[in-house]
Every structure is written in C-alpha cells, then in structure tokens.
Design a protein around this motif. Structure first.
Motif, PDB file in Angstrom:
ATOM      1  N   MET A  79       0.812  -1.212   0.000  1.00 33.72           N
ATOM      2  CA  MET A  79       0.000   0.000   0.000  1.00 33.72           C
ATOM      3  C   MET A  79       0.851   1.269   0.000  1.00 33.72           C
ATOM      4  N   GLN A  80       1.979   1.215   0.722  1.00 36.22           N
ATOM      5  CA  GLN A  80       2.861   2.377   0.762  1.00 36.22           C
ATOM      6  C   GLN A  80       3.363   2.742  -0.634  1.00 36.22           C
ATOM      7  N   PHE A  81       3.743   1.708  -1.401  1.00 36.49           N
ATOM      8  CA  PHE A  81       4.266   1.945  -2.746  1.00 36.49           C
ATOM      9  C   PHE A  81       3.174   2.481  -3.672  1.00 36.49           C
ATOM     10  N   ILE A  82       1.962   1.920  -3.545  1.00 35.72           N
ATOM     11  CA  ILE A  82       0.838   2.363  -4.378  1.00 35.72           C
ATOM     12  C   ILE A  82       0.536   3.834  -4.110  1.00 35.72           C
ATOM     13  N   ALA A  83       0.509   4.193  -2.827  1.00 37.58           N
ATOM     14  CA  ALA A  83       0.259   5.593  -2.472  1.00 37.58           C
ATOM     15  C   ALA A  83       1.328   6.498  -3.066  1.00 37.58           C
ATOM     16  N   PHE A  84       2.565   6.016  -3.051  1.00 38.31           N
ATOM     17  CA  PHE A  84       3.674   6.823  -3.561  1.00 38.31           C
ATOM     18  C   PHE A  84       3.573   7.032  -5.067  1.00 38.31           C
ATOM     19  N   ILE A  85       3.332   5.938  -5.825  1.00 34.22           N
ATOM     20  CA  ILE A  85       3.303   6.065  -7.290  1.00 34.22           C
ATOM     21  C   ILE A  85       2.085   6.860  -7.766  1.00 34.22           C
ATOM     22  N   LEU A  86       1.053   6.934  -6.937  1.00 37.09           N
ATOM     23  CA  LEU A  86      -0.113   7.730  -7.300  1.00 37.09           C
ATOM     24  C   LEU A  86       0.128   9.217  -7.049  1.00 37.09           C
ATOM     25  N   ILE A  87       0.857   9.522  -5.999  1.00 39.15           N
ATOM     26  CA  ILE A  87       1.040  10.917  -5.595  1.00 39.15           C
ATOM     27  C   ILE A  87       2.288  11.552  -6.187  1.00 39.15           C
ATOM     28  N   TYR A  88       3.342  10.758  -6.388  1.00 38.58           N
ATOM     29  CA  TYR A  88       4.612  11.340  -6.859  1.00 38.58           C
ATOM     30  C   TYR A  88       4.479  12.107  -8.181  1.00 38.58           C
ATOM     31  N   PRO A  89       3.803  11.565  -9.203  1.00 38.74           N
ATOM     32  CA  PRO A  89       3.686  12.340 -10.458  1.00 38.74           C
ATOM     33  C   PRO A  89       3.051  13.714 -10.246  1.00 38.74           C
ATOM     34  N   LEU A  90       2.076  13.785  -9.327  1.00 39.78           N
ATOM     35  CA  LEU A  90       1.438  15.060  -9.039  1.00 39.78           C
ATOM     36  C   LEU A  90       2.429  16.021  -8.393  1.00 39.78           C
ATOM     37  N   LEU A  91       3.232  15.509  -7.468  1.00 39.31           N
ATOM     38  CA  LEU A  91       4.228  16.347  -6.810  1.00 39.31           C
ATOM     39  C   LEU A  91       5.254  16.861  -7.815  1.00 39.31           C
ATOM     40  N   TRP A  92       5.655  15.995  -8.722  1.00 39.84           N
ATOM     41  CA  TRP A  92       6.641  16.395  -9.734  1.00 39.84           C
ATOM     42  C   TRP A  92       6.069  17.485 -10.639  1.00 39.84           C
ATOM     43  N   MET A  93       4.800  17.332 -11.040  1.00 34.89           N
ATOM     44  CA  MET A  93       4.172  18.332 -11.901  1.00 34.89           C
ATOM     45  C   MET A  93       4.052  19.668 -11.171  1.00 34.89           C
ATOM     46  N   ILE A  94       3.728  19.622  -9.882  1.00 29.12           N
ATOM     47  CA  ILE A  94       3.653  20.853  -9.085  1.00 29.12           C
ATOM     48  C   ILE A  94       5.017  21.536  -9.038  1.00 29.12           C
ATOM     49  N   SER A  95       6.061  20.720  -8.878  1.00 32.34           N
ATOM     50  CA  SER A  95       7.413  21.279  -8.792  1.00 32.34           C
ATOM     51  C   SER A  95       7.837  21.978 -10.079  1.00 32.34           C
ATOM     52  N   MET A  96       7.219  21.620 -11.203  1.00 35.27           N
ATOM     53  CA  MET A  96       7.562  22.212 -12.498  1.00 35.27           C
ATOM     54  C   MET A  96       6.830  23.523 -12.763  1.00 35.27           C
ATOM     55  N   LEU A  97       5.880  23.856 -11.913  1.00 36.41           N
ATOM     56  CA  LEU A  97       5.118  25.090 -12.125  1.00 36.41           C
ATOM     57  C   LEU A  97       6.003  26.317 -11.925  1.00 36.41           C
ATOM     58  N   PRO A  98       5.815  27.354 -12.730  1.00 35.10           N
ATOM     59  CA  PRO A  98       6.505  28.620 -12.448  1.00 35.10           C
ATOM     60  C   PRO A  98       5.976  29.174 -11.133  1.00 35.10           C
ATOM     61  N   PHE A  99       6.758  30.003 -10.470  1.00 34.95           N
ATOM     62  CA  PHE A  99       6.386  30.474  -9.142  1.00 34.95           C
ATOM     63  C   PHE A  99       5.045  31.207  -9.129  1.00 34.95           C
ATOM     64  N   ARG A 100       4.743  31.934 -10.182  1.00 34.75           N
ATOM     65  CA  ARG A 100       3.469  32.667 -10.230  1.00 34.75           C
ATOM     66  C   ARG A 100       2.292  31.709 -10.086  1.00 34.75           C
ATOM     67  N   LEU A 101       2.347  30.575 -10.812  1.00 33.71           N
ATOM     68  CA  LEU A 101       1.271  29.584 -10.732  1.00 33.71           C
ATOM     69  C   LEU A 101       1.357  28.784  -9.428  1.00 33.71           C
ATOM     70  N   LEU A 102       2.566  28.583  -8.950  1.00 34.85           N
ATOM     71  CA  LEU A 102       2.748  27.856  -7.692  1.00 34.85           C
ATOM     72  C   LEU A 102       2.033  28.572  -6.547  1.00 34.85           C
ATOM     73  N   TYR A 103       2.141  29.896  -6.529  1.00 36.04           N
ATOM     74  CA  TYR A 103       1.517  30.646  -5.443  1.00 36.04           C
ATOM     75  C   TYR A 103       0.009  30.816  -5.646  1.00 36.04           C
ATOM     76  N   LEU A 104      -0.451  30.742  -6.871  1.00 41.86           N
ATOM     77  CA  LEU A 104      -1.900  30.689  -7.096  1.00 41.86           C
ATOM     78  C   LEU A 104      -2.455  29.382  -6.532  1.00 41.86           C
ATOM     79  N   LEU A 105      -1.713  28.300  -6.728  1.00 44.38           N
ATOM     80  CA  LEU A 105      -2.101  27.008  -6.169  1.00 44.38           C
ATOM     81  C   LEU A 105      -2.061  27.055  -4.642  1.00 44.38           C
ATOM     82  N   SER A 106      -1.069  27.747  -4.111  1.00 40.11           N
ATOM     83  CA  SER A 106      -0.965  27.903  -2.668  1.00 40.11           C
ATOM     84  C   SER A 106      -2.181  28.640  -2.116  1.00 40.11           C
ATOM     85  N   ASP A 107      -2.647  29.663  -2.824  1.00 37.03           N
ATOM     86  CA  ASP A 107      -3.839  30.405  -2.401  1.00 37.03           C
ATOM     87  C   ASP A 107      -5.067  29.493  -2.367  1.00 37.03           C
TER      88      ASP A 107
END
Length: 289
Positions: free
Chosen positions: A1-29
C-alpha cells in the motif's frame, strides 16, 4: 500500500514542482482556502498557541496573524515540493545568506559546528546553505513512516549536498565523526517541545515555563563544537534572507542550559518581528507549568 500511495502521488508532486512560481503561489492560495476554511487544519492548536504567545494583541489582530500563518504554511509546503526541480541559480536568488563570512570564520577554527534554528520563515530552504560549507553538512529530520515518501523527503532536502540523518542517527553520527576527526556542520531545529519524560530543562518561551530541546547545546559540549544561531527572515513571498550569529565558541565553559535559554530568547524576538511566519500548528505549549 505504501508503494501504491507513492506512485499515485509522486507524479502530481513532480508536476507541481515544475510550475513557475506565479502559478505555484496561485495554487498555494487555493490550498489555503481548503486548509483554513474547509478543513480547519489544527485551528484549535494555532489559536491556543497565539493566545498564549501574544495575549497583548486583540482577538482581531491574532485572527489576522492566524490567517497569514496559514498562507505562509501553504507557501512553505509548495516551496518544499518546488525544491525537487529548482535550479541552483533560482535558489541562490531566493534564499540569501547575508553574512556567510561568519560561517567561514568559524570553520577556520577547525571544530565541528552546530547551527540552531527554529521553524520560522523558510527553514526548509536553509538546506541550500550547504553549497557554501567547507565541512560536510548534516540535516537532522524525523523519519517518515512511509519509506517511499521518506526517501523522497531525503532526496528533496539533500538536493544541495546535505546529508540527512534521522533523530535516532544523530548521536551515533556525531560521535563517529568526532572519533574519526571528521568535521561537520549539524543543523538543529531546536524549538520543538520534547516529551516531559525526556525533558532535561524547563525554560521560558513567551512568558511560559515549558520543556525545551537541549540536544544542540549538550551535544556541542560533549563533542566540542562551535555553536551558531541562524536567523531567517521572509523578505517577500518566495524570498528569504538568513543571518548567522555566534552563540558560543566554547559551549563547555557556559553553565548548562544557558545557551538553550539564549537561543529561545533570540527566536522569540525574531517571531515577534512577524509572528505570521512561525509554524504555530506545532503543539509548542503542550506542556506548561
């Protein structure tokens, strides 16, 4: 289950990390609305902490700080994710150490160094300082139960060359390095509240007697380390400045717990400058006298 949770969430985290800061802070809001208005994450803890620490303020003033602190918390979380893909150039622009020469002067003394800081401003991005060290840098953290996410956090926080060690690995690592003459710089977040059963010292924090973390001070004495305080300030959204100050070059000559008390006084003064940048979601006043 730990691995499944990781492979489901990691791509989302990576995509978030690629956002320019302007969009990153809109997401933060957006996350702020969910965390604060919908979920109400640890609101009771935050309000209790603010009431204890800032009783001189009105309820309206504390509420304003509360909301700003949640905005900052969301920024902090997304900035940590952004570290996955941030460039050295971008990090150098966003996290600046104003007086790195202090560290160089202390390194020249030929002893390992302990740096004490708190959960204020961008303690996460302080890992970028490692690129300025001559000694090997060690960042101490609490291990995550999910081994895959634990590795991810280690990868993120070691991006700039720091070696991550868990709280349980801290003493053995410092002891081994000391025996082998291996000089290191150890980062301690020294403002968390220890369990009462493991508390060696009760000190004053915002006028309240509470157990304090004494590990950095006692290890500095045991292994003859120079001791620094790192003061981090948030200049504006996404930009931080760090400043180093020598607490002691000979901790063994200072009465027990005096350095810890001094650190807490300096941290308290920093928090009072802009309380909204402190991590109030921690149960800092869980045990009081």
């Amino acid at each position: 289950m730990q691995f499944i949770a990781f492979i489901l969430i990691y791509p989302l985290l990576w995509m978030i990390s690629m956002l320019p800061f302007r969009l990153l802070y809109l997401l933060s809001d957006f996350f702020f609305v969910i965390m604060y208005h919908v979920v109400g994450y640890r609101k009771k803890t935050v309000r209790k902490n603010l009431l204890i620490a800032l009783p001189h303020l009105t309820e309206k003033e504390r509420l304003e700080i509360e909301k700003k602190s949640y905005h900052h918390l969301c920024d902090l979380f997304l900035e940590m994710i952004k570290t996955l893909t941030i460039s050295d150039k971008e990090m150098n622009k966003r996290f600046v150490t104003k007086n790195i020469e202090v560290l160089k002067e202390v390194e020249a003394k030929g002893k390992s160094i302990a740096i004490m800081t708190g959960h204020y401003a961008s303690y996460e991005w302080s890992i970028s300082m490692n690129k300025s060290f001559s000694f090997q840098g060690f960042a101490i953290y609490k291990k995550i139960a999910n081994s895959y996410f634990d590795k991810l956090v280690r990868d993120i926080r070691s991006k700039f060359g720091a070696t991550l060690i868990t709280t349980k690995e801290t003493i053995p690592t410092i002891e081994e390095n000391f025996k082998n003459g291996h000089l290191g710089i150890y980062g301690f977040a020294s403002d968390q509240s220890p369990k009462v059963s493991k508390a060696f010292h009760w000190g004053n924090f915002f006028g309240v007697s509470t157990p304090l973390q004494t590990g950095a001070e006692m290890l500095s004495k045991r292994f003859d380390m120079n001791l620094l305080f790192m003061r981090i300030r948030k200049v504006k959204r996404g930009y931080y400045e760090a400043e180093l100050e020598i607490l002691s070059e000979n901790p063994s000559s200072v009465p027990d717990y005096e350095i810890t008390d001094l650190f807490m006084k300096k941290l308290e003064a920093l928090i009072l400058e802009a309380p909204e940048y402190y991590l109030w979601t921690h149960k800092r006043f869980k045990y009081v006298k």
